[in-house]
Write an enzyme that holds these catalytic residues in place. Structure first.
Site, short mmCIF file in Angstrom:
data_model
loop_
_atom_site.label_atom_id
_atom_site.label_comp_id
_atom_site.label_asym_id
_atom_site.label_seq_id
_atom_site.Cartn_x
_atom_site.Cartn_y
_atom_site.Cartn_z
N ASN A 296 -44.28 -10.85 -25.69
CA ASN A 296 -45.58 -11.29 -26.13
C ASN A 296 -45.73 -12.83 -26.28
O ASN A 296 -45.14 -13.39 -27.29
CB ASN A 296 -46.07 -10.69 -27.38
CG ASN A 296 -47.58 -10.87 -27.86
OD1 ASN A 296 -48.16 -11.79 -27.27
ND2 ASN A 296 -47.84 -10.62 -29.05
N LYS B 104 -48.16 -14.76 -26.45
CA LYS B 104 -49.35 -15.05 -27.55
C LYS B 104 -49.92 -16.35 -26.96
O LYS B 104 -50.10 -16.24 -25.65
CB LYS B 104 -48.59 -15.41 -28.89
CG LYS B 104 -47.73 -14.19 -29.46
CD LYS B 104 -47.40 -14.39 -30.76
CE LYS B 104 -46.61 -13.26 -31.16
NZ LYS B 104 -46.15 -13.43 -32.80
N HIS C 85 -52.67 -6.06 -32.27
CA HIS C 85 -51.45 -6.70 -32.75
C HIS C 85 -51.97 -7.51 -34.38
O HIS C 85 -53.27 -7.57 -34.44
CB HIS C 85 -51.33 -8.05 -31.90
CG HIS C 85 -50.05 -8.80 -32.28
ND1 HIS C 85 -50.19 -9.61 -33.55
CD2 HIS C 85 -48.83 -8.44 -31.62
CE1 HIS C 85 -48.70 -10.23 -33.48
NE2 HIS C 85 -48.13 -9.68 -32.36
N GLU D 277 -51.84 -10.28 -35.61
CA GLU D 277 -52.49 -11.54 -35.63
C GLU D 277 -53.76 -11.24 -35.08
O GLU D 277 -54.88 -12.01 -35.83
CB GLU D 277 -51.72 -12.46 -34.43
CG GLU D 277 -50.55 -13.08 -35.12
CD GLU D 277 -49.42 -13.16 -33.92
OE1 GLU D 277 -49.77 -13.49 -33.01
OE2 GLU D 277 -48.53 -13.34 -34.61
N GLU E 25 -44.49 -3.47 -36.27
CA GLU E 25 -44.38 -4.71 -36.39
C GLU E 25 -44.65 -5.18 -37.82
O GLU E 25 -45.89 -5.43 -38.10
CB GLU E 25 -45.13 -5.76 -35.55
CG GLU E 25 -45.06 -5.46 -33.86
CD GLU E 25 -45.26 -6.77 -33.10
OE1 GLU E 25 -44.62 -7.13 -32.32
OE2 GLU E 25 -46.35 -7.16 -33.23
N GLY F 39 -42.50 -14.11 -36.71
CA GLY F 39 -42.46 -15.56 -36.71
C GLY F 39 -41.79 -16.18 -37.83
O GLY F 39 -41.92 -17.42 -38.11
N SER G 76 -39.35 -11.07 -35.19
CA SER G 76 -38.23 -12.18 -35.18
C SER G 76 -36.97 -11.33 -34.45
O SER G 76 -35.70 -11.77 -34.94
CB SER G 76 -37.66 -12.55 -36.60
OG SER G 76 -38.75 -13.12 -37.27
P1 13P Z 1 -41.67 -12.92 -33.15
O1 13P Z 1 -40.83 -12.39 -32.14
O2 13P Z 1 -42.06 -14.45 -32.80
O3 13P Z 1 -41.43 -12.77 -34.65
O4 13P Z 1 -43.22 -12.14 -32.84
C1 13P Z 1 -43.05 -10.89 -32.99
C2 13P Z 1 -44.55 -10.49 -32.40
O5 13P Z 1 -45.58 -10.51 -33.05
C3 13P Z 1 -44.45 -9.59 -31.08
O6 13P Z 1 -45.84 -9.18 -30.81
#
Ligand code: 13P
Length: 264
Positions: free
Chosen positions: A13, A15, A99, A101, A171, A177, A217
């Site tokens: 992803n 982003k 997601h 976010e 997740e 992150g 992560s």
């Molecule tokens: P990270 O791997 O940067 O922690 O992000 C995970 C994520 O949100 C994948 O959709």
């Protein structure tokens, strides 16, 4: 380990990262490094502006394309949105839905997630549906309650046939992150809970066939231990998917573990 043969998936992803030029650079490298992928599904989800170019480069490669979100209507006066048909035509076969976010910053709710998953299926896109608890919810002992509610909110009115076409991603928000990965045991515990919910709602065949990815992560140093767990069928990767070396290393490690997961 006695894992059922669910094909491992590593999905990136991207982003809000990568201009068109940067996306082309990254995917060109990935295509070269991952030309011999087997026993593992690989998906990249670039931002919308780059999706067509990335799709063209990936045509006839083993790497598949996904969107990061979609709107539930096919067309109309919905400024800023993108439809399933548009993603499909740009070359996507997958789309991330719900997601954290989007839930956190863009008012995504279980109800809108539900509509988006339906729209994805209608357009023959495989939805990768994200669920996960915040740190506060985990520390308050509410992880299973939150995951259960997200699960019911997303799939309450789904048939078995629809459900079979879905991929889930657990997740935990506190691991995204942050560099703070869930331990394989912590992740496995929630994955097993989700599979039990699947079993209760849709029966054994759906529960045992459906893939549940872990996200938060994930790095080359922790992927192997995660996907050795019986209910962890791959990873949805943010940061480590933005760099060709790291992402191809993740896929290679998944290929090494695949035979242990019953994939020959
Ligand atoms: P990270 O791997 O940067 O922690 O992000 C995970 C994520 O949100 C994948 O959709």
């Amino acid at each position: 380990m006695n894992a059922p043969a669910r094909k491992t998936m590593i999905a990136g992803n991207w982003k809000l990262n990568k201009t068109i030029r940067e996306a082309i650079e990254l995917v060109t490298l990935l295509k070269r490094r991952l030309c011999d992928v087997e026993n593992t599904d690989v998906v990249v989800c670039p931002p919308y502006t780059a999706i067509s170019d990335v799709g063209e480069i990936l045509a006839e490669s083993e790497i598949k394309l996904g969107g990061q979100d979609l709107y539930w209507e096919d067309k109309g006066a919905f400024t800023g949105e993108i439809s399933g048909a548009m993603l499909k035509e740009a070359g996507a076969n997958f789309v991330i839905v719900g997601h954290s976010e989007r839930r956190q910053f863009f008012n995504e709710t279980n109800e809108t997630v539900n509509k988006k998953i339906k729209a994805a299926l209608k357009n023959s896109l495989t939805p990768i549906v994200c669920i996960g608890e915040t740190l506060e919810e985990r520390e308050g002992g509410r992880t299973f309650q939150v995951i259960g509610a997200q699960f019911k909110g997303a799939f309450g009115n789904f048939s078995r046939e629809e459900m079979k076409k879905v991929i889930l991603a657990y997740e935990p928000v506190w691991a995204i992150g942050t560099g703070k990965v869930a331990t394989p045991q912590q992740a496995q515990e929630v994955h097993a809970f989700i599979r039990k919910e699947l079993w209760n709602a849709f029966g054994e065949a759906v529960a045992s066939g459906l893939r549940i990815l872990y996200g938060g992560s994930v790095k080359p140093g922790n992927i192997s231990d995660l996907i050795k767990e019986v209910d962890i069928d791959g990873a949805l990767v943010g940061g480590a998917s933005l760099e060709a070396d790291q992402f191809s290393e993740l896929v290679k490690q998944a290929m090494v573990i695949a035979p242990l997961r019953g994939l020959e």
